[in-house]
Design an enzyme around this catalytic site. Structure first.
Site, mmCIF file in Angstrom:
data_model
loop_
_atom_site.group_PDB
_atom_site.id
_atom_site.type_symbol
_atom_site.label_atom_id
_atom_site.label_comp_id
_atom_site.label_asym_id
_atom_site.label_seq_id
_atom_site.Cartn_x
_atom_site.Cartn_y
_atom_site.Cartn_z
ATOM 1 N N ASP A 1 -3.514 4.375 -1.967
ATOM 2 C CA ASP A 1 -4.515 4.843 -0.992
ATOM 3 C C ASP A 1 -4.590 6.366 -1.049
ATOM 4 O O ASP A 1 -4.051 7.061 -0.192
ATOM 5 C CB ASP A 1 -4.103 4.351 0.403
ATOM 6 C CG ASP A 1 -5.172 4.604 1.442
ATOM 7 O OD1 ASP A 1 -6.308 4.960 1.068
ATOM 8 O OD2 ASP A 1 -4.873 4.439 2.640
ATOM 9 N N LYS B 1 0.853 -1.196 0.000
ATOM 10 C CA LYS B 1 0.000 0.000 0.000
ATOM 11 C C LYS B 1 0.883 1.237 0.000
ATOM 12 O O LYS B 1 1.777 1.379 0.843
ATOM 13 C CB LYS B 1 -0.912 0.028 1.232
ATOM 14 C CG LYS B 1 -1.826 1.264 1.240
ATOM 15 C CD LYS B 1 -2.924 1.151 2.267
ATOM 16 C CE LYS B 1 -2.585 1.720 3.614
ATOM 17 N NZ LYS B 1 -2.613 3.191 3.675
ATOM 18 N N ARG C 1 3.183 -1.190 10.512
ATOM 19 C CA ARG C 1 4.291 -1.242 11.468
ATOM 20 C C ARG C 1 4.655 -2.624 11.999
ATOM 21 O O ARG C 1 5.857 -2.869 12.211
ATOM 22 C CB ARG C 1 4.009 -0.250 12.608
ATOM 23 C CG ARG C 1 4.131 1.190 12.128
ATOM 24 C CD ARG C 1 3.440 2.176 13.025
ATOM 25 N NE ARG C 1 1.997 2.002 12.990
ATOM 26 C CZ ARG C 1 1.137 2.742 13.663
ATOM 27 N NH1 ARG C 1 1.584 3.703 14.447
ATOM 28 N NH2 ARG C 1 -0.158 2.525 13.561
ATOM 29 N N ASP D 1 -13.773 14.457 -5.521
ATOM 30 C CA ASP D 1 -13.760 15.755 -6.212
ATOM 31 C C ASP D 1 -14.973 15.767 -7.132
ATOM 32 O O ASP D 1 -15.811 14.853 -7.056
ATOM 33 C CB ASP D 1 -12.435 15.910 -6.989
ATOM 34 C CG ASP D 1 -12.022 17.372 -7.168
ATOM 35 O OD1 ASP D 1 -12.894 18.174 -7.577
ATOM 36 O OD2 ASP D 1 -10.868 17.707 -6.913
ATOM 37 N N LYS E 1 -7.627 8.097 -1.568
ATOM 38 C CA LYS E 1 -8.949 8.551 -1.097
ATOM 39 C C LYS E 1 -9.470 9.718 -1.957
ATOM 40 O O LYS E 1 -9.696 10.834 -1.476
ATOM 41 C CB LYS E 1 -8.887 8.949 0.372
ATOM 42 C CG LYS E 1 -8.511 7.784 1.274
ATOM 43 C CD LYS E 1 -8.641 8.113 2.738
ATOM 44 C CE LYS E 1 -8.287 6.940 3.616
ATOM 45 N NZ LYS E 1 -6.853 6.586 3.641
ATOM 46 N N THR F 1 -12.544 5.994 10.200
ATOM 47 C CA THR F 1 -12.671 5.411 11.540
ATOM 48 C C THR F 1 -12.328 6.407 12.647
ATOM 49 O O THR F 1 -12.577 6.145 13.813
ATOM 50 C CB THR F 1 -11.795 4.145 11.697
ATOM 51 O OG1 THR F 1 -10.499 4.444 11.208
ATOM 52 C CG2 THR F 1 -12.380 2.978 10.937
#
Ligand code: C5P
Length: 244
Positions: free
Chosen positions: A70, A43, A216, A75, A72, A125
């Protein structure tokens, strides 16, 4: 290894998407090099993109890796459509868009016929009911997630990005046609860092997730390759158990 077995293991390995949340393209490339054959799907988010990471997307795709971009997108429809076409040209496999009906319709039309699949973000989230109220929405999180998930399905979006805790309910609501991709995954005993509600890889798969995004626990591990292999093994174990 039989051809069939190697196909199965490639499908399982692809279920782990490693988030390259690293500060520079050189750090990201070094991590990809270190992970080698253990990881097939990466990603690339806004941080790396804005640090000059877009050429890395094409490079990874040319090297046979899959890339989840990613970004997002959200528009006006014309801009979303043109940006989606550009991302498809880069060779990315997944692209995130916000789950607004206009945005989703424009992106699905633009992605048609390319290899690019679209994932919708229903409600971030970090938002709770009071954040939605502040932003002017009449819906709480649960209802807005369900509404947008159904709109995403109806618009022909390929999948959703969501917390593993939402996966089972969304699977029940949407059936098996949509891909569910979940961050917030932590192997048992791993450092949670800033994630509060987490699930183990096996449990997230059992709840109906098709792909897991893990950052991570792999990239900050003492041995990233071993950490990735352990997650893939846990996913494979769960899939085997479910099939028995
Ligand atoms: O390092 P960690 O495994 O927590 O990384 C998770 C990745 O998934 C990060 O790239 C993060 O931005 C992303 N993500 C998330 N929670 C969301 C949406 C995206 O953790 N709700």
């Amino acid at each position: 290894m039989s051809r069939e077995m190697s196909n199965i293991s490639a499908v399982v390995r692809d279920k782990l998407i490693v988030a390259l949340d690293l500060p520079s393209v050189s750090a990201a490339s070094a991590m990809v090099e270190r992970l080698g054959d253990a990881v097939n799907f990466y990603k690339v988010g806004m941080e790396l993109t804005y640090a000059g990471g877009l050429p890395l997307v094409s490079e990874l795709a040319k090297a046979g890796k899959k890339v989840f971009l990613d970004l997002k997108l959200h528009d006006i429809p014309n801009t979303v459509a043109r940006a989606t076409e550009q991302v498809a040209e880069l060779g990315a496999t997944f692209l995130t868009i916000h789950a607004y009906p206009q945005t989703m319709k424009a992106a699905t039309a633009a992605a048609k016929g390319s290899g690019l699949k679209l994932l919708a973000v229903t409600v971030m989230t970090s938002y709770d009911d009071s954040d939605l109220r502040d932003a002017g929405y009449a819906f709480g999180v649960k209802d807005l997630v369900a509404r947008r998930a159904a709109q995403a399905r109806d618009a022909g979006v390929d999948g959703l990005i969501l917390s593993p805790e939402e996966a089972a309910a969304m699977r029940a609501l949407l059936g098996h046609d949509m891909l569910l991709v979940t961050p917030g995954v932590r192997p048992a005993g791993a450092d949670l860092a800033d994630q509060k509600r987490v699930m183990t890889p096996a449990r997230a798969i059992a709840q109906g997730a098709n792909y897991l995004v893990v950052g991570r626990p792999v990239t900050q591990a003492h041995d990233p390759k071993a950490a990735a292999e352990a997650i893939v093994a846990e996913i494979a174990g769960q899939i085997t158990r479910a099939a028995d």
